[in-house]
Structure formats: C-alpha cells, structure tokens
Design an enzyme around this catalytic site. Structure first.
Site, short mmCIF file in Angstrom:
data_model
loop_
_atom_site.label_atom_id
_atom_site.label_comp_id
_atom_site.label_asym_id
_atom_site.label_seq_id
_atom_site.Cartn_x
_atom_site.Cartn_y
_atom_site.Cartn_z
N LYS A 1 0.82 -1.22 0.00
CA LYS A 1 0.00 0.00 0.00
C LYS A 1 0.85 1.26 0.00
O LYS A 1 0.43 2.28 -0.55
CB LYS A 1 -0.97 0.00 1.19
CG LYS A 1 -2.03 -1.08 1.04
CD LYS A 1 -3.20 -0.90 1.98
CE LYS A 1 -4.30 -1.89 1.63
NZ LYS A 1 -5.38 -1.92 2.60
N LYS B 1 -9.29 -11.61 -5.30
CA LYS B 1 -10.37 -11.82 -4.35
C LYS B 1 -11.42 -10.72 -4.48
O LYS B 1 -11.07 -9.57 -4.73
CB LYS B 1 -9.76 -11.78 -2.93
CG LYS B 1 -10.46 -12.61 -1.91
CD LYS B 1 -9.65 -12.66 -0.62
CE LYS B 1 -10.06 -11.56 0.34
NZ LYS B 1 -9.57 -11.74 1.70
N LYS C 1 -13.76 -5.05 -0.97
CA LYS C 1 -14.61 -3.88 -0.78
C LYS C 1 -14.13 -2.72 -1.64
O LYS C 1 -14.90 -1.88 -2.03
CB LYS C 1 -14.59 -3.44 0.70
CG LYS C 1 -15.37 -4.36 1.61
CD LYS C 1 -15.60 -3.70 2.95
CE LYS C 1 -14.93 -4.23 4.15
NZ LYS C 1 -14.06 -5.30 4.29
#
Ligand code: TRP
Length: 322
Positions: free
Chosen positions: A113, A194, A197
């Site tokens: 990130k 995957k 969200k």
C-alpha cells in the site's frame, strides 16, 4: 471448559459484499451457538488511507445494520465499533512500545500500500499493531482471517509473546483460524483477485444490498472463457468461481452438463435467494438508525469491562504507576 472466544473484524472501507457474507459473516453466524464471538467494525483501520469523514460514518452504521440483517444476533454476539472503546487506542500505544520499526515496515500489506504512491499515513505503518490491540484486549482464542491478514496475526502472536516474556504474563496468545467456507470468492470481472470492498471499479463485486437487477447484470457479465465446459479447473478461474459461488450459496454442486448461460442463471437465482431476506431486513432496520446505534452502545458496554481489565494489567506490567 470455557467456550472459545472469537473476534471477527470488518474494516468499513466499502459496502459488505458476497465474499464477506460467505467467507466471514455466515461462519460468524453459524458459530454463535458454540463460540463466544465478538463482531467488530474496525473504523479506525479505515482511516489509514485517504478517507472521507461522511462516508466513513455512513459505512460504519451500514456495516452494523447489514450484520444485523444477515443474522448476527446481538444478544449472543456483541457488535462493537472499535472507536467507541478507547482501550483499543490505549493498548495500541503500549504495544507500539514492544514493536520494532523494522518489523512493522516489513509487513507485506504496508509495503504494497505504501508503494502505491501518494502520501503515506503513519497509521498505515502502525495498522497491524492496532489490530494486535483489538485482539489482545479481549483474551481472544481464535481469529478467523483470510490469507491477507495472516502476517498481521503472526505479528499479534509475536507481540503478545514478547510482552509476556518481558513484562510478565498478560495476554492470551491467539490462533488464526481459516473461515469455514471452503472457497475463496473471487471478483466476477477479474477472477484472479479476491472479491474486495475496494477493488477498482467494483464491476465484479456483488454488494449485499445490490438490487436484483444489479445482481443479475453483474453475474451476466462475469468473465468466463472459450472452453465451454462447466468444470472447476485452474485454466478456468471465472467458471470455477461461479461453480464455487453456486456451491456455497446452495450447498450443492451444479447438475452437469450445463451451459454457461444456465450456470449463470443458477448462480443469479442462488445469490438472489440468499440476498432477498437480507435486503428486506436491512430496509426495515435502516428506518431506525437509533436502534442500530443502541446495539453498538450495548455491545461496547458488554465488552468494555474485559478491555479495561486487560488494559489495566498491561499498564501495570509495563511499568506505569497505577
Ligand atoms: N485488518 C482487518 C482487515 O483488513 C480488519 C481488522 C482490524 C481485524 N482489526 C481486526 C480482523 C482484528 C480481525 C481481528 O480485514
């Protein structure tokens, strides 16, 4: 023997989706009668990247509402909002004092990130230490985690063990458990990742509150392949994912042979019968946000004594004057 205590955490960075339902919420609901579960909305963790205050508040409430709509029973499973229990941040600081800068910066998720560009919040670096605090506060035995959280759970175990060795036995050392759901639910537009969200466009995600026509369209557009064979196969990640979703939703394998069209119709129907009652119950609950907020207040009141006791033991052990 005391019952096993579990903590399941959800980070409210987006709308809960089918992967959350099958992978985390349903196992949590199923475990309610044989474990002592806590369901936590990790709103502090949702501020480690760029965030919008209005949206964060709305998502925290929505996540709680959807949990209730899906069948989390607040009488057995306290639903808590991380930020409403100040011991999370207090223990976070104490745990920072047993965490190395090096080990925090080696976390894969931090590296990924922070490599994405843009300003990096210090809280992104310390995120796993806060997660350790969430878990250690409640003498948790088991934490259901997906693969992406394995390393954070390992760090939690390391920090607990280290603290106990240095300052005296204070924390229960938790174990990670694989969620009971057999399959990982993948993104329908990109079945190599995957369902998440915050995946880019969200074209391959089924939100738990998506209206029926959106569910149908999302499944209709799901990526398949040219093999025209309905089978689970590594070369056919899209079809494999659809078969897995069908199996998870219905508890049955598709009766073969079927066409991709028939498979998609079955998947749409199966998802719809799972989501329709959640959608309906959510619509009722959403009329009464005060009720949902009260559930969160009750959840906090129910677990706070445990958090306070752990925090006080940790303060004492580490050398703070009580
Ligand atoms: N880090 C978790 C995630 O991104 C959310 C989380 C925060 C969590 N604290 C936790 C999960 C404690 C389990 C236990 O999904």
């Amino acid at each position: 023997m005391a019952t096993t205590r579990r903590l399941t955490g959800f980070k409210p960075t987006g709308h809960l989706h089918l992967g959350n339902l099958l992978g985390a919420l349903r196992p949590l609901i199923a475990a309610q009668d044989h474990t002592e579960s806590i369901a936590m909305i990790a709103d502090l963790h949702a501020m480690t990247m760029e965030h919008d205050p209005q949206r964060l508040r709305a998502l925290a409430l929505e996540t709680a509402t959807v949990m209730l709509a899906a069948g989390v029973d607040p009488a057995r499973t306290p639903i808590i909002l991380q930020s409403q229990i100040p011991e999370h941040t207090e223990l976070h600081y104490l745990l920072e004092c047993v965490t190395g800068f090096g080990e925090a910066s080696r976390m894969i998720q931090f590296k990924e990130k922070s490599a994405a560009g843009g300003p990096i919040r210090l809280s992104l670096l310390t995120y796993p230490v806060l997660m350790a605090a969430d878990i250690l506060l409640y003498d948790i035995d088991q934490v259901p985690v997906g693969e992406d959280q394995n390393q954070h759970l390992e760090l939690t175990r390391t920090l607990a063990t280290r603290f106990n060795a240095r300052y005296g036995d204070t924390f229960r050392v938790p174990a990670g458990v694989r969620p009971e759901a057999a399959a990982r639910i993948m993104d329908l537009a990109d079945p190599t990742v995957k369902m998440g969200k915050s995946n880019a466009a969200g074209a391959g995600r089924i939100g738990l509150l998506d209206p029926p026509e959106v569910v149908r369209r999302t499944v209709a557009r799901a990526v398949t392949d040219e093999f025209a064979q309905v089978r689970r196969h590594p070369d056919q990640p899209g079809v494999t994912n659809l078969i897995d979703i069908l199996a998870e939703c219905t508890g049955q394998q598709p009766s073969d042979p079927v066409s991709y069209g028939a498979l998609k119709r079955d998947v749409t129907d199966a998802i719809e019968s799972l989501l329709a009652p959640i959608r309906a119950r959510h619509a009722e609950l959403a009329e009464d946000p005060a009720y949902v907020r009260e559930i969160l207040a009750k959840g906090a009141a129910a677990v706070r004594p445990i958090a306070m006791a752990t925090c006080s033991a940790a303060r004492d052990a580490i050398g703070l004057l009580q």
